[in-house]
Design a protein around this motif. Structure first.
Motif, PDB file in Angstrom:
ATOM      1  N   SER A 205      17.621 -36.028  31.580  1.00 37.11           N
ATOM      2  CA  SER A 205      17.868 -37.306  32.218  1.00 37.11           C
ATOM      3  C   SER A 205      17.144 -38.574  31.506  1.00 37.11           C
ATOM      4  CB  SER A 205      17.578 -37.327  33.525  1.00 37.11           C
ATOM      5  OG  SER A 205      16.134 -37.103  34.111  1.00 37.11           O
ATOM      6  N   GLU A 206      16.095 -38.343  31.092  1.00 37.12           N
ATOM      7  CA  GLU A 206      15.359 -39.198  30.149  1.00 37.12           C
ATOM      8  C   GLU A 206      15.699 -39.590  28.934  1.00 37.12           C
ATOM      9  OE1 GLU A 206      11.054 -38.436  30.482  1.00 37.12           O
ATOM     10  OE2 GLU A 206      10.787 -38.512  32.618  1.00 37.12           O
ATOM     11  N   PHE A 207      16.110 -38.451  28.125  1.00 39.52           N
ATOM     12  CA  PHE A 207      16.532 -38.548  26.827  1.00 39.52           C
ATOM     13  C   PHE A 207      17.706 -38.526  26.389  1.00 39.52           C
ATOM     14  CE2 PHE A 207      11.947 -37.447  26.716  1.00 39.52           C
ATOM     15  CZ  PHE A 207      11.434 -38.244  25.832  1.00 39.52           C
ATOM     16  N   ALA A 208      18.683 -38.334  27.277  1.00 38.94           N
ATOM     17  CA  ALA A 208      20.037 -38.072  26.889  1.00 38.94           C
ATOM     18  C   ALA A 208      20.523 -39.602  26.555  1.00 38.94           C
ATOM     19  CB  ALA A 208      21.270 -37.659  28.216  1.00 38.94           C
ATOM     20  N   ALA A 209      20.361 -40.583  27.111  1.00 42.64           N
ATOM     21  CA  ALA A 209      20.682 -42.099  26.502  1.00 42.64           C
ATOM     22  C   ALA A 209      20.053 -42.200  25.152  1.00 42.64           C
ATOM     23  CB  ALA A 209      20.230 -42.954  27.578  1.00 42.64           C
ATOM     24  N   ARG A 210      19.101 -41.518  25.022  1.00 45.68           N
ATOM     25  CA  ARG A 210      18.452 -41.934  23.508  1.00 45.68           C
ATOM     26  C   ARG A 210      18.989 -40.682  22.442  1.00 45.68           C
ATOM     27  NH1 ARG A 210      12.182 -42.243  24.342  1.00 45.68           N
ATOM     28  NH2 ARG A 210      12.261 -42.489  22.137  1.00 45.68           N
ATOM     29  N   GLY A 211      19.980 -39.863  22.786  1.00 49.02           N
ATOM     30  CA  GLY A 211      20.686 -39.340  21.882  1.00 49.02           C
ATOM     31  C   GLY A 211      20.442 -37.704  21.897  1.00 49.02           C
ATOM     32  N   LEU A 212      19.667 -37.287  22.849  1.00 48.03           N
ATOM     33  CA  LEU A 212      19.224 -36.069  23.010  1.00 48.03           C
ATOM     34  C   LEU A 212      20.359 -35.109  23.621  1.00 48.03           C
ATOM     35  CD1 LEU A 212      17.031 -33.500  22.849  1.00 48.03           C
ATOM     36  CD2 LEU A 212      16.489 -34.167  25.226  1.00 48.03           C
ATOM     37  N   THR A 213      20.824 -33.956  22.686  1.00 50.49           N
ATOM     38  CA  THR A 213      21.606 -33.011  23.303  1.00 50.49           C
ATOM     39  C   THR A 213      20.997 -31.872  23.838  1.00 50.49           C
ATOM     40  OG1 THR A 213      23.483 -33.687  21.947  1.00 50.49           O
ATOM     41  CG2 THR A 213      23.578 -31.785  22.835  1.00 50.49           C
ATOM     42  N   VAL A 214      21.229 -31.152  25.079  1.00 48.48           N
ATOM     43  CA  VAL A 214      20.567 -29.999  25.453  1.00 48.48           C
ATOM     44  C   VAL A 214      21.745 -28.975  25.673  1.00 48.48           C
ATOM     45  CG1 VAL A 214      19.231 -29.198  27.472  1.00 48.48           C
ATOM     46  CG2 VAL A 214      18.780 -31.386  27.020  1.00 48.48           C
ATOM     47  N   LEU A 215      21.566 -27.757  25.323  1.00 47.12           N
ATOM     48  CA  LEU A 215      22.331 -26.684  25.511  1.00 47.12           C
ATOM     49  C   LEU A 215      21.558 -25.553  25.988  1.00 47.12           C
ATOM     50  CD1 LEU A 215      23.771 -26.814  21.843  1.00 47.12           C
ATOM     51  CD2 LEU A 215      25.385 -26.974  23.849  1.00 47.12           C
ATOM     52  N   ALA A 216      22.257 -24.745  26.916  1.00 41.26           N
ATOM     53  CA  ALA A 216      21.583 -23.720  27.398  1.00 41.26           C
ATOM     54  C   ALA A 216      21.897 -22.270  27.356  1.00 41.26           C
ATOM     55  CB  ALA A 216      21.545 -24.045  29.061  1.00 41.26           C
ATOM     56  N   PRO A 217      21.684 -21.430  26.035  1.00 41.87           N
ATOM     57  CA  PRO A 217      22.407 -20.375  25.751  1.00 41.87           C
ATOM     58  C   PRO A 217      21.860 -19.338  26.673  1.00 41.87           C
ATOM     59  CG  PRO A 217      21.534 -21.534  23.988  1.00 41.87           C
ATOM     60  CD  PRO A 217      20.813 -22.344  25.042  1.00 41.87           C
ATOM     61  N   THR A 218      22.773 -18.311  27.127  1.00 41.87           N
ATOM     62  CA  THR A 218      22.266 -17.333  27.776  1.00 41.87           C
ATOM     63  C   THR A 218      23.306 -16.200  27.113  1.00 41.87           C
ATOM     64  OG1 THR A 218      22.065 -16.312  30.054  1.00 41.87           O
ATOM     65  CG2 THR A 218      24.094 -17.297  29.778  1.00 41.87           C
ATOM     66  N   GLN A 219      23.117 -14.992  27.707  1.00 44.09           N
ATOM     67  CA  GLN A 219      23.675 -13.621  27.462  1.00 44.09           C
ATOM     68  C   GLN A 219      23.830 -12.754  28.466  1.00 44.09           C
ATOM     69  OE1 GLN A 219      20.847 -11.641  24.478  1.00 44.09           O
ATOM     70  NE2 GLN A 219      21.031 -10.043  25.810  1.00 44.09           N
ATOM     71  N   LEU A 220      24.831 -11.655  28.119  1.00 40.54           N
ATOM     72  CA  LEU A 220      24.965 -10.581  29.072  1.00 40.54           C
ATOM     73  C   LEU A 220      24.143  -9.547  28.905  1.00 40.54           C
ATOM     74  CD1 LEU A 220      29.034 -10.991  29.367  1.00 40.54           C
ATOM     75  CD2 LEU A 220      27.258 -12.321  30.775  1.00 40.54           C
ATOM     76  N   TYR A 221      23.832  -8.802  29.810  1.00 37.11           N
ATOM     77  CA  TYR A 221      22.843  -7.603  30.219  1.00 37.11           C
ATOM     78  C   TYR A 221      23.244  -6.358  30.653  1.00 37.11           C
ATOM     79  CZ  TYR A 221      19.256 -11.234  28.987  1.00 37.11           C
ATOM     80  OH  TYR A 221      18.745 -12.394  28.457  1.00 37.11           O
ATOM     81  N   GLY A 222      24.546  -6.479  31.281  1.00 40.20           N
ATOM     82  CA  GLY A 222      25.120  -5.375  31.651  1.00 40.20           C
ATOM     83  C   GLY A 222      25.062  -5.000  33.181  1.00 40.20           C
ATOM     84  N   TYR A 223      24.404  -5.916  33.781  1.00 43.41           N
ATOM     85  CA  TYR A 223      23.959  -5.705  35.338  1.00 43.41           C
ATOM     86  C   TYR A 223      23.899  -7.124  36.012  1.00 43.41           C
ATOM     87  CZ  TYR A 223      19.047  -7.124  34.343  1.00 43.41           C
ATOM     88  OH  TYR A 223      17.958  -7.438  33.709  1.00 43.41           O
ATOM     89  N   VAL A 224      24.073  -6.966  37.091  1.00 46.99           N
ATOM     90  CA  VAL A 224      23.817  -8.185  38.079  1.00 46.99           C
ATOM     91  C   VAL A 224      22.399  -7.948  39.208  1.00 46.99           C
ATOM     92  CG1 VAL A 224      26.117  -8.842  37.658  1.00 46.99           C
ATOM     93  CG2 VAL A 224      25.407  -7.311  39.645  1.00 46.99           C
ATOM     94  N   ALA A 225      22.668  -8.609  40.248  1.00 45.44           N
ATOM     95  CA  ALA A 225      21.650  -8.471  41.264  1.00 45.44           C
ATOM     96  C   ALA A 225      21.355  -7.030  41.453  1.00 45.44           C
ATOM     97  CB  ALA A 225      22.064  -9.187  42.563  1.00 45.44           C
ATOM     98  N   ARG A 226      20.020  -6.632  41.885  1.00 43.48           N
ATOM     99  CA  ARG A 226      19.471  -5.446  42.341  1.00 43.48           C
ATOM    100  C   ARG A 226      19.588  -4.358  41.079  1.00 43.48           C
ATOM    101  NH1 ARG A 226      21.534  -7.721  46.623  1.00 43.48           N
ATOM    102  NH2 ARG A 226      23.636  -6.842  46.186  1.00 43.48           N
ATOM    103  N   GLY A 227      19.907  -4.770  39.827  1.00 44.16           N
ATOM    104  CA  GLY A 227      20.165  -3.916  38.735  1.00 44.16           C
ATOM    105  C   GLY A 227      21.414  -3.219  38.990  1.00 44.16           C
ATOM    106  N   GLU A 228      22.532  -3.720  39.548  1.00 41.27           N
ATOM    107  CA  GLU A 228      23.683  -3.039  39.763  1.00 41.27           C
ATOM    108  C   GLU A 228      24.496  -3.187  38.320  1.00 41.27           C
ATOM    109  OE1 GLU A 228      25.827  -4.487  42.913  1.00 41.27           O
ATOM    110  OE2 GLU A 228      24.032  -3.513  44.552  1.00 41.27           O
ATOM    111  N   ASP A 229      25.129  -1.978  37.570  1.00 43.24           N
ATOM    112  CA  ASP A 229      25.878  -2.146  36.649  1.00 43.24           C
ATOM    113  C   ASP A 229      27.244  -3.071  36.829  1.00 43.24           C
ATOM    114  OD1 ASP A 229      24.630  -0.300  35.060  1.00 43.24           O
ATOM    115  OD2 ASP A 229      25.934   1.315  35.951  1.00 43.24           O
TER     116      ASP A 229
END
Length: 303
Positions: A205-229
């Motif tokens: 919120s502070e730096f977007a107007a000054r040109g900062l671009t933020v990206l939030a990469p993630t990936q898949l791990y093969g499971y969801v909550a409680r370790g369920e496939d």
């Protein structure tokens, strides 16, 4: 079954031998190497050398490195590596989580001991040699992380895959050159990422107007909550739900979804924060959480 899911299930299971790694780490956190050694010796007498033992042994190397006891750290790390390679003669690397964690730590410690002694070229060679050996296993991101720690800052940022994503469509990564870019690598299971979320929200919120671009990469791990496939489409939907629930101030950010991004950037630790300057060079590479003040100071230098 993924290594991270195996680790999750181990947390839910009952611990054998009072959980050797926890006991060793507890003793080491108190500076009691003697007690930690006793725990290891008792376990080895009862159970022999197995992956659980090796993971606990690797913490002796890590604790010695943290204490700047480089000779001792190197000795424990080489011992762990030798015993781990013996285990690999009759089991697959990622059949369970303890063996890759042990070997990864052993290689990491040896590299950092070399680096601390002014032998960075040898440290890099060690990491690259093992990356060639284990690039198709769970060790890849960890080895790449340590290579990045030793040499990524000041180098051109690796490419970022953006074909699959959550939220707004990301712009082509190459088109962002000319603006500072902050990459916030996170995972749907990561508690530290959720703690870092408000910091990223405030800075965006502070730096977007000054040109900062933020990206939030993630990936898949093969499971969801409680370790369920989970199938990829189901895990993707789960990750999106976590993103919406725990990162409400970041919903305008694109979230590229790609294991290749994590491998290239060595994001074996989550969160991993990468700051890229206007020339497309890495200005900051930081596995783990960062304070608002420290990250803000780093961003200010790219403005």
């Amino acid at each position: 079954m993924t290594v991270r899911r195996l680790a999750f299930l181990l947390l839910l299971s009952s611990f054998s031998f009072a959980d050797l790694t926890t006991d060793v780490r507890t003793a080491l956190s108190q500076g009691n190497f003697t007690a930690a050694t006793t725990e290891l010796e008792n376990y080895r007498t009862a159970h022999g050398v197995d992956p659980d033992y090796l993971e606990a042994l690797s913490w002796m190397a890590r604790a010695s490195l943290s204490a700047n006891q480089f000779d001792q750290a190197a000795t424990y790390a080489r011992q762990t590596e030798t015993l781990a390679r013996e285990q690999l003669q009759h089991r697959a690397m990622d059949a369970e989580p303890h063996l890759p964690l042990a070997l990864g730590a052993a290689l990491e410690v040896q590299a950092h001991v070399l680096d601390a002694r002014g032998q960075q070229a040898q440290a890099v060679a060690l990491l690259r040699r093992n990356l060639a050996l284990y690039g198709n296993t769970s060790l890849r991101a960890r080895l790449q992380k340590n290579l990045n720690l030793m040499g990524l800052t000041g180098q051109p940022a690796p490419p970022l895959s953006t074909a699959e994503f959550i939220g707004p469509r990301p712009k082509p990564f190459a088109s962002l050159k000319g603006s500072p870019v902050l990459l916030f690598f996170w995972a749907h299971w990561c508690i530290d990422c959720k703690h870092e979320g408000p910091v990223i929200t405030q800075l965006n919120s502070e730096f977007a107007a000054r040109g900062l671009t933020v990206l939030a990469p993630t990936q898949l791990y093969g499971y969801v909550a409680r370790g369920e496939d989970a199938k990829p489409k189901d895990e993707l939907a789960y990750a999106e739900k976590v993103w919406q629930q725990f990162y409400p101030g970041l919903q305008s950010l694109p979230v590229p979804v790609s294991k290749a991004n994590f491998d290239r950037y060595g994001a074996s630790t989550t969160p991993t924060l990468v700051l890229i300057d206007r020339k497309g060079r890495v200005a900051l590479y930081h596995p783990g959480v960062m304070s608002y003040e420290d990250l803000k100071a780093a961003i200010e230098k790219t403005m």
